[in-house]
Every structure is written in structure tokens, then in C-alpha cells.
Design an enzyme around this catalytic site. Structure first.
Site, PDB file in Angstrom:
ATOM      1  N   ASP A  67       0.874  -1.179   0.000  1.00 42.00           N
ATOM      2  CA  ASP A  67       0.000   0.000   0.000  1.00 42.00           C
ATOM      3  C   ASP A  67       0.909   1.226   0.000  1.00 42.00           C
ATOM      4  O   ASP A  67       1.552   1.531   1.007  1.00 42.00           O
ATOM      5  CB  ASP A  67      -0.893   0.022   1.253  1.00 42.00           C
ATOM      6  CG  ASP A  67      -2.202  -0.708   1.055  1.00 42.00           C
ATOM      7  OD1 ASP A  67      -2.728  -0.675  -0.062  1.00 42.00           O
ATOM      8  OD2 ASP A  67      -2.697  -1.303   2.019  1.00 42.00           O
ATOM      9  N   ARG A  75       4.351   3.486   2.788  1.00 41.93           N
ATOM     10  CA  ARG A  75       5.050   2.604   3.729  1.00 41.93           C
ATOM     11  C   ARG A  75       6.530   2.928   3.861  1.00 41.93           C
ATOM     12  O   ARG A  75       7.107   2.726   4.914  1.00 41.93           O
ATOM     13  CB  ARG A  75       4.887   1.141   3.295  1.00 41.93           C
ATOM     14  CG  ARG A  75       3.446   0.673   3.155  1.00 41.93           C
ATOM     15  CD  ARG A  75       2.628   0.916   4.398  1.00 41.93           C
ATOM     16  NE  ARG A  75       1.286   0.348   4.264  1.00 41.93           N
ATOM     17  CZ  ARG A  75       0.242   0.709   4.994  1.00 41.93           C
ATOM     18  NH1 ARG A  75       0.399   1.660   5.908  1.00 41.93           N
ATOM     19  NH2 ARG A  75      -0.929   0.155   4.819  1.00 41.93           N
ATOM     20  N   ARG A 157      -7.025  10.998   1.027  1.00 44.11           N
ATOM     21  CA  ARG A 157      -6.566   9.972   0.088  1.00 44.11           C
ATOM     22  C   ARG A 157      -7.306  10.075  -1.244  1.00 44.11           C
ATOM     23  O   ARG A 157      -6.849   9.531  -2.246  1.00 44.11           O
ATOM     24  CB  ARG A 157      -6.779   8.574   0.678  1.00 44.11           C
ATOM     25  CG  ARG A 157      -5.987   8.310   1.938  1.00 44.11           C
ATOM     26  CD  ARG A 157      -6.479   7.044   2.644  1.00 44.11           C
ATOM     27  NE  ARG A 157      -6.249   5.850   1.854  1.00 44.11           N
ATOM     28  CZ  ARG A 157      -6.786   4.654   2.145  1.00 44.11           C
ATOM     29  NH1 ARG A 157      -7.606   4.530   3.195  1.00 44.11           N
ATOM     30  NH2 ARG A 157      -6.520   3.607   1.387  1.00 44.11           N
ATOM     31  N   LYS A 187      -9.378   1.435  -6.095  1.00 45.55           N
ATOM     32  CA  LYS A 187     -10.073   0.999  -4.875  1.00 45.55           C
ATOM     33  C   LYS A 187     -10.847   2.180  -4.283  1.00 45.55           C
ATOM     34  O   LYS A 187     -10.503   3.343  -4.556  1.00 45.55           O
ATOM     35  CB  LYS A 187      -9.070   0.439  -3.858  1.00 45.55           C
ATOM     36  CG  LYS A 187      -7.967   1.421  -3.448  1.00 45.55           C
ATOM     37  CD  LYS A 187      -6.937   0.756  -2.563  1.00 45.55           C
ATOM     38  CE  LYS A 187      -5.922   1.783  -2.053  1.00 45.55           C
ATOM     39  NZ  LYS A 187      -4.860   1.171  -1.241  1.00 45.55           N
ATOM     40  N   HIS A 188     -11.946   1.953  -3.559  1.00 48.96           N
ATOM     41  CA  HIS A 188     -12.514   0.692  -3.089  1.00 48.96           C
ATOM     42  C   HIS A 188     -13.913   0.575  -3.695  1.00 48.96           C
ATOM     43  O   HIS A 188     -14.808   1.325  -3.297  1.00 48.96           O
ATOM     44  CB  HIS A 188     -12.604   0.656  -1.565  1.00 48.96           C
ATOM     45  CG  HIS A 188     -11.294   0.979  -0.881  1.00 48.96           C
ATOM     46  ND1 HIS A 188     -10.829   2.253  -0.690  1.00 48.96           N
ATOM     47  CD2 HIS A 188     -10.346   0.148  -0.356  1.00 48.96           C
ATOM     48  CE1 HIS A 188      -9.659   2.216  -0.051  1.00 48.96           C
ATOM     49  NE2 HIS A 188      -9.346   0.954   0.157  1.00 48.96           N
ATOM     50  N   HIS A 200     -11.886  -0.943   8.811  1.00 49.64           N
ATOM     51  CA  HIS A 200     -10.861  -1.631   9.599  1.00 49.64           C
ATOM     52  C   HIS A 200     -11.413  -2.019  10.969  1.00 49.64           C
ATOM     53  O   HIS A 200     -11.025  -3.048  11.526  1.00 49.64           O
ATOM     54  CB  HIS A 200      -9.640  -0.736   9.796  1.00 49.64           C
ATOM     55  CG  HIS A 200      -8.859  -0.485   8.545  1.00 49.64           C
ATOM     56  ND1 HIS A 200      -9.194   0.493   7.645  1.00 49.64           N
ATOM     57  CD2 HIS A 200      -7.748  -1.102   8.052  1.00 49.64           C
ATOM     58  CE1 HIS A 200      -8.318   0.475   6.644  1.00 49.64           C
ATOM     59  NE2 HIS A 200      -7.439  -0.473   6.866  1.00 49.64           N
ATOM     60  N   ASP A 270     -10.199  -6.847  -0.148  1.00 49.85           N
ATOM     61  CA  ASP A 270      -9.471  -6.031   0.830  1.00 49.85           C
ATOM     62  C   ASP A 270      -9.045  -6.970   1.967  1.00 49.85           C
ATOM     63  O   ASP A 270      -9.410  -8.154   1.993  1.00 49.85           O
ATOM     64  CB  ASP A 270     -10.349  -4.885   1.326  1.00 49.85           C
ATOM     65  CG  ASP A 270      -9.537  -3.692   1.826  1.00 49.85           C
ATOM     66  OD1 ASP A 270      -8.325  -3.858   2.081  1.00 49.85           O
ATOM     67  OD2 ASP A 270     -10.108  -2.599   1.989  1.00 49.85           O
TER      68      ASP A 270
END
Length: 375
Positions: A67, A75, A157, A187-188, A200, A270
Site C-alpha cells: 500500500d 510505507r 486519500r 479501490k474501493h 478496519h 481487501d
């Protein structure tokens, strides 16, 4: 692999900055198709290159994913990696014509978006990473603009509130990634930006009807159906369309995404460890059952993240072993049939060209131009 098991649908994680014996055993499993990396797998570029080389030494066809969108979802941020802007910065640039006349902001934004995609992908590829889960196609819903409340998990985002702007900027980012030899993932699906809950930790519910969703949040997927390499559905329930989250819904994935929108690329679930994936038809399910439900609905690949560290001693990462064992048992019992088409879609995501080594990349004219175009 025998002919009836030529499908490697599982994308899993590894524990640390170097492979353990357990990691190697799981990566060698014929049902494992790739690995997803996180910040804990990063120390510096030399270490990341050693890690990705070690993964490929286990199996050259493993898809190494991350990601890496820019903004708060990036990351790798040190040792030379460019700090990429959040995608909302590109949407803001789109709206700023400055003194150059109507539409000039849009043109600058699309050029900058291509540059973002090129820098993102070329830096990752120089360190042995094959694939990034980007770009986000969710809409940038704002308070007072029709949504119940602002999405906490999407936020900046997203590129923009207008699906036309999202589609064109996402296509530009994808173009840059493809120029660097990397596939991409929208996505998504069909859209996570309208709901405030974070999948999440919760089970988000979007109560709009199909017509409203297709006309707005899902519109970029229709416009980009011939562009996108892959799609990741949302762990969101749209009860007026189906009682299951989109990633477990044949209606969303087969009838709408595949048949109505004519999408032919790979579909990733996901992360199955997210709360939004743990409840199907009102029941709490295990990871193997969630994987089977996602594959049966139409996913080609399933992700199970952050599980290699769960447990202690010999039991560490046992959840991943249970998933692989559960899928193997389901295949043996005839409850799941591997898909040659799904495997072909997975293999199509692997880079087809050699990357620039990092030191060469730093002198490459296209990369240097792209850096100058970043917002």
C-alpha cells in the site's frame, strides 16, 4: 503444482525485515500468490532489496505488493524515497487555474498525477516491489455536500468530489505507473467515501440505491474499465443492492463489475482481517471461510494482512497456516475450484520489464522530469 491447483490466490504478510523459516514455508505453498509489505518490513533500501530478492528466490512468480499511495499511506519514507503528496493535492491543483486561463489547472494536475505515478512506481521497482495498491477512486465527500458525514478512513486519500476529475487524475496516475512498468489497482469499489465508518474497525453501511451509486461513486470504474489493471472492492454493505459487503457479493463483483461495467482485470479482496470482512450474513466467520466467500463471489486474489506476528513461539502466524490449510481442504472436498482465469490475471500483474537500479534511476531523465512536476 498439478493442473487442478494452478491458482495461487492468497496474498499474505511476512513478519520482519528478513524472512524467517516459517515465512519461506508459507511463501512456497502453491496457494500463495504474493506477499504484502508494511512499514515494519522496512529498514532501508539495501535491506528492502535483500528482502524482495529473498522472496523471489523462494518463488519467482510471487507478486510483491505494498500500500503506497502518497500522503499518509506511504510505507517507505526514508533513505531517498520521495515523500509523495496526498491525492487531494492533485484535486486542489486541478481547481487552481491561476493566471494561465480556464482549464490550465486541470492540465497541470494531470501532468503532475502522471509524475506521481511514475515516481511512486519507479522507486518501488528499484527496490524489488512489483505492485502498489493505488490509486484510490473513492470520492472526496465533504460535510454539507450530501454525505451523512466525512469518511474518516478516506479523507485526503481521495482526489476530488467530482467523479469525472477522479477518473482523469486516477488514469493519469495509472499512466505514470505503467510507464514505470507497474500495474495498478483502483479501490474501493463501488465507493467507500460516502460512509463515515472505518471498515478496519467497523462494518460500514451505505443506504443509497444502485442508481445513485453507479451515477456517482462508481462512475470512475465504468469510465476506466478498459484502463484499470485491478480493482479492490470495499468492505461496505449496500443493503439496497445486496446484504453482503461488496467484496463478498456476486451481485457487485459478477453482475455489476464484470458484466455491466465490463471490467476484465484482477479483483483483490481487501484485507480479510478487517472488521468489515469478519461478518457475512450477520455471522462472524473465520479467515478460511471469508476467503472462500470472497473467491466464490468473484475475487481472484484474497489478502490476509498483519497475521504473521499473531501468536507466540511455534504458533506465531498460525492463522496464515490455517487459511492455507482451509483452502486446500476446501479444494480437496470440492467446495472450491481453482480458476485458471484468475491465475492468468494474477500473473498479468507481474512486471514485464527490468527496473532501473536505484543509482541509475537517480540520473534517469524521465524520473528527474517527474520530480520537477510533483505538486
Amino acid at each position: 503444482m498439478t493442473s487442478d491447483t494452478e491458482h495461487s490466490p492468497v496474498i499474505l504478510d511476512v513478519a520482519d525485515t528478513a524472512l524467517t523459516a516459517a515465512d519461506r514455508r508459507r511463501l512456497a505453498h502453491p496457494l500463495t500468490g504474493g506477499v504484502i509489505l508494511f512499514a515494519r518490513n522496512w529498514q532501508d533500501r539495501a535491506q528492502l532489496l535483500e528482502l524482495t530478492a529473498a522472496i523471489k528466490a523462494v518463488r519467482a512468480d510471487l507478486l510483491i505488493c505494498v500500500d503506497h499511495e502518497g500522503g499518509r499511506v506511504q510505507r517507505f519514507r526514508t533513505d531517498g524515497f520521495t515523500h509523495l503528496p496526498p491525492m487531494r493535492a492533485l484535486g486542489t491543483l486541478w481547481m487552481d487555474d491561476g493566471r494561465q486561463g480556464a482549464g490550465s489547472g486541470a492540465l497541470r494536475a494531470t501532468d503532475a498525477a502522471t509524475a506521481v505515478g511514475y515516481v511512486l512506481a519507479s522507486e518501488l521497482r528499484a527496490c524489488g516491489v512489483d505492485f502498489a495498491f493505488a490509486p484510490v477512486l473513492d470520492l472526496d465527500w465533504q460535510a454539507g455536500a450530501g454525505a451523512a458525514s466525512v469518511s474518516r478512513v478516506i479523507g485526503d486519500r481521495a482526489f476530488h468530489r467530482d467523479p469525472r476529475v477522479v477518473a482523469l487524475l486516477a488514469k493519469s496516475v495509472a499512466h505514470g505507473m505503467l510507464q514505470a512498468g507497474m500495474a495498478h489497482c483502483g479501490k474501493h469499489f463501488p465507493g467507500h467515501g460516502f460512509v463515515a465508518a472505518d471498515s478496519h474497525t467497523d462494518v460500514p453501511v451505505d443506504r443509497r440505491g444502485l442508481r445513485a451509486i453507479l451515477a456517482d461513486d462508481a462512475a470512475p470504474y465504468a469510465w476506466l474499465s478498459n484502463t484499470l489493471s485491478a480493482v479492490m472492492p470495499a468492505h461496505v454493505i449496500y443493503p439496497r443492492v445486496d446484504g453482503r459487503p461488496a467484496g463478498f457479493s456476486r451481485k457487485w463483483l459478477q453482475e455489476i463489475l464484470r458484466e455491466r461495467l465490463r471490467f476484465g482485470g484482477a479483483i483483490f479482496s481487501d484485507d480479510l482481517s478487517m472488521e468489515g470482512a469478519r461478518r457475512i450474513d450477520g455471522q462472524v466467520v473465520g479467515y478460511a471461510d471469508a476467503s472462500l466467500a470472497a473467491l466464490d463471489a468473484g475475487c481472484d486474489l484474497v489478502l490476509l494482512c498483519n497475521q504473521s506476528l499473531v501468536g507466540e513461539g511455534a504458533a506465531q502466524g498460525r492463522v496464515l497456516d490455517d487459511l492455507l490449510d482451509g483452502l486446500e481442504l476446501a479444494r480437496t472436498q470440492g467446495r472450491w475450484r481453482p480458476s485458471a482465469d484468475s491465475e492468468a490475471r494474477r500473473l498479468a500483474l507481474l512486471p514485464q520489464t527490468l527496473p532501473h537500479p536505484w543509482d541509475e534511476l537517480m540520473l534517469e531523465p524521465a524520473y528527474l522530469r517527474a520530480l520537477e512536476c510533483l505538486p
